[in-house]
Design a protein around this motif. Sequence first.
Motif, PDB file in Angstrom:
ATOM      1  N   ALA A   1       0.829  -1.211   0.000  1.00 15.49           N
ATOM      2  CA  ALA A   1       0.000   0.000   0.000  1.00 15.49           C
ATOM      3  C   ALA A   1       0.862   1.259   0.000  1.00 15.49           C
ATOM      4  O   ALA A   1       0.605   2.208  -0.757  1.00 15.49           O
ATOM      5  CB  ALA A   1      -0.945  -0.012   1.198  1.00 15.49           C
ATOM      6  N   VAL A   2       1.902   1.279   0.828  1.00 13.84           N
ATOM      7  CA  VAL A   2       2.789   2.446   0.887  1.00 13.84           C
ATOM      8  C   VAL A   2       3.541   2.606  -0.435  1.00 13.84           C
ATOM      9  O   VAL A   2       3.632   3.716  -0.982  1.00 13.84           O
ATOM     10  CB  VAL A   2       3.761   2.328   2.085  1.00 13.84           C
ATOM     11  CG1 VAL A   2       4.842   3.402   2.024  1.00 13.84           C
ATOM     12  CG2 VAL A   2       2.995   2.414   3.404  1.00 13.84           C
ATOM     13  N   GLN A   3       4.063   1.510  -0.966  1.00 14.45           N
ATOM     14  CA  GLN A   3       4.778   1.563  -2.242  1.00 14.45           C
ATOM     15  C   GLN A   3       3.863   2.070  -3.352  1.00 14.45           C
ATOM     16  O   GLN A   3       4.254   2.917  -4.157  1.00 14.45           O
ATOM     17  CB  GLN A   3       5.321   0.180  -2.584  1.00 14.45           C
ATOM     18  CG  GLN A   3       6.119   0.129  -3.866  1.00 14.45           C
ATOM     19  CD  GLN A   3       6.515  -1.293  -4.223  1.00 14.45           C
ATOM     20  OE1 GLN A   3       5.670  -2.177  -4.248  1.00 14.45           O
ATOM     21  NE2 GLN A   3       7.794  -1.503  -4.485  1.00 14.45           N
ATOM     22  N   THR A   4       2.638   1.567  -3.392  1.00 16.41           N
ATOM     23  CA  THR A   4       1.676   1.984  -4.413  1.00 16.41           C
ATOM     24  C   THR A   4       1.359   3.472  -4.291  1.00 16.41           C
ATOM     25  O   THR A   4       1.296   4.186  -5.294  1.00 16.41           O
ATOM     26  CB  THR A   4       0.385   1.152  -4.297  1.00 16.41           C
ATOM     27  OG1 THR A   4       0.718  -0.227  -4.492  1.00 16.41           O
ATOM     28  CG2 THR A   4      -0.648   1.568  -5.322  1.00 16.41           C
ATOM     29  N   ALA A   5       1.200   3.941  -3.065  1.00 16.59           N
ATOM     30  CA  ALA A   5       0.909   5.361  -2.853  1.00 16.59           C
ATOM     31  C   ALA A   5       2.076   6.233  -3.317  1.00 16.59           C
ATOM     32  O   ALA A   5       1.864   7.277  -3.950  1.00 16.59           O
ATOM     33  CB  ALA A   5       0.618   5.613  -1.378  1.00 16.59           C
ATOM     34  N   ILE A   6       3.295   5.802  -3.034  1.00 19.49           N
ATOM     35  CA  ILE A   6       4.473   6.586  -3.437  1.00 19.49           C
ATOM     36  C   ILE A   6       4.611   6.622  -4.949  1.00 19.49           C
ATOM     37  O   ILE A   6       4.804   7.692  -5.540  1.00 19.49           O
ATOM     38  CB  ILE A   6       5.743   6.033  -2.759  1.00 19.49           C
ATOM     39  CG1 ILE A   6       5.691   6.333  -1.256  1.00 19.49           C
ATOM     40  CG2 ILE A   6       7.006   6.610  -3.395  1.00 19.49           C
ATOM     41  CD1 ILE A   6       6.745   5.628  -0.441  1.00 19.49           C
TER      42      ILE A   6
ATOM     43  N   HIS B   1       7.587   9.196 -15.125  1.00 16.60           N
ATOM     44  CA  HIS B   1       6.966   7.993 -15.684  1.00 16.60           C
ATOM     45  C   HIS B   1       6.977   6.885 -14.634  1.00 16.60           C
ATOM     46  O   HIS B   1       8.009   6.634 -14.005  1.00 16.60           O
ATOM     47  CB  HIS B   1       7.718   7.541 -16.938  1.00 16.60           C
ATOM     48  CG  HIS B   1       6.921   6.610 -17.779  1.00 16.60           C
ATOM     49  ND1 HIS B   1       6.664   5.311 -17.408  1.00 16.60           N
ATOM     50  CD2 HIS B   1       6.297   6.809 -18.962  1.00 16.60           C
ATOM     51  CE1 HIS B   1       5.922   4.731 -18.329  1.00 16.60           C
ATOM     52  NE2 HIS B   1       5.683   5.620 -19.293  1.00 16.60           N
ATOM     53  N   PRO B   2       5.833   6.209 -14.419  1.00 16.22           N
ATOM     54  CA  PRO B   2       5.772   5.164 -13.400  1.00 16.22           C
ATOM     55  C   PRO B   2       6.797   4.041 -13.602  1.00 16.22           C
ATOM     56  O   PRO B   2       7.279   3.469 -12.631  1.00 16.22           O
ATOM     57  CB  PRO B   2       4.348   4.608 -13.511  1.00 16.22           C
ATOM     58  CG  PRO B   2       3.580   5.593 -14.297  1.00 16.22           C
ATOM     59  CD  PRO B   2       4.550   6.425 -15.067  1.00 16.22           C
ATOM     60  N   LEU B   3       7.155   3.748 -14.845  1.00 15.17           N
ATOM     61  CA  LEU B   3       8.177   2.727 -15.081  1.00 15.17           C
ATOM     62  C   LEU B   3       9.544   3.186 -14.583  1.00 15.17           C
ATOM     63  O   LEU B   3      10.347   2.365 -14.136  1.00 15.17           O
ATOM     64  CB  LEU B   3       8.239   2.349 -16.560  1.00 15.17           C
ATOM     65  CG  LEU B   3       7.065   1.510 -17.077  1.00 15.17           C
ATOM     66  CD1 LEU B   3       7.110   1.394 -18.596  1.00 15.17           C
ATOM     67  CD2 LEU B   3       7.048   0.139 -16.430  1.00 15.17           C
TER      68      LEU B   3
ATOM     69  N   ALA C   1       4.800  -0.425 -11.482  1.00 19.24           N
ATOM     70  CA  ALA C   1       4.491   0.807 -12.210  1.00 19.24           C
ATOM     71  C   ALA C   1       2.993   0.936 -12.464  1.00 19.24           C
ATOM     72  O   ALA C   1       2.414   2.007 -12.266  1.00 19.24           O
ATOM     73  CB  ALA C   1       5.252   0.824 -13.532  1.00 19.24           C
ATOM     74  N   ALA C   2       2.358  -0.143 -12.893  1.00 18.57           N
ATOM     75  CA  ALA C   2       0.920  -0.096 -13.187  1.00 18.57           C
ATOM     76  C   ALA C   2       0.096   0.171 -11.933  1.00 18.57           C
ATOM     77  O   ALA C   2      -0.891   0.914 -11.982  1.00 18.57           O
ATOM     78  CB  ALA C   2       0.485  -1.407 -13.843  1.00 18.57           C
TER      79      ALA C   2
END
Length: 139
Positions: free
Chosen positions: A16-21, A30-32, A80-81
Motif C-alpha cells: 500500500a505504501v509503495q503503491t501510494a508513493i 513515468h511510473p516505469l 508501475a501499473a
Amino acid sequence: MAVAVLVTMLVGISIAVQTAIVGRFSSTVHPLAVSMSLMLAGVLGGGVWSSVRGAWPQVLGITLRWWSLPLGVAGWAIVAALGWTAGRLGVAPALALVVAAQLTTALAIDVVRGTVMLNPRPVLGVLAMLAGVLLLRST
C-alpha cells in the motif's frame, strides 16, 4: 502461524505504501522510471543479503530458468501499473481491484488444480471482495 500472519500484514502495508508513493510521482515521473528505481534498490538490498547469506548459487540457479525473465519484467511493470492506477483511482480502490482480480484468478487456478472444490463458500468470498471493490469505488 502468528509470524506468518504478521509477515503477511507487513507485506500488505508495504504494498500500500509503495503503491501510494509510485502513484504520487506518476503525474510527474513515468511510473516505469519510479518502478525501475525501486527495483534497483531491491537489487542492491538483495545483493547484500545474497552476499551475507552465501545465496548467490541459489539466485543464479533461479535466474537461469526460462520463466525468470518474464516474471521479473512483469514485477517491474506491475509496480508501475499499480502506481499509475492508484494515481488515477486512489490507492484503496486500485489495490481492492488488484486483490479482487488476484482472488478470482487464484480461485480458478485452485479449482483447475483440484485443491479447492467450487461451492458456495469460495464463490461468496469472491463476491464479498467484489462488493468491497464497489463500495470503495463509489466514494
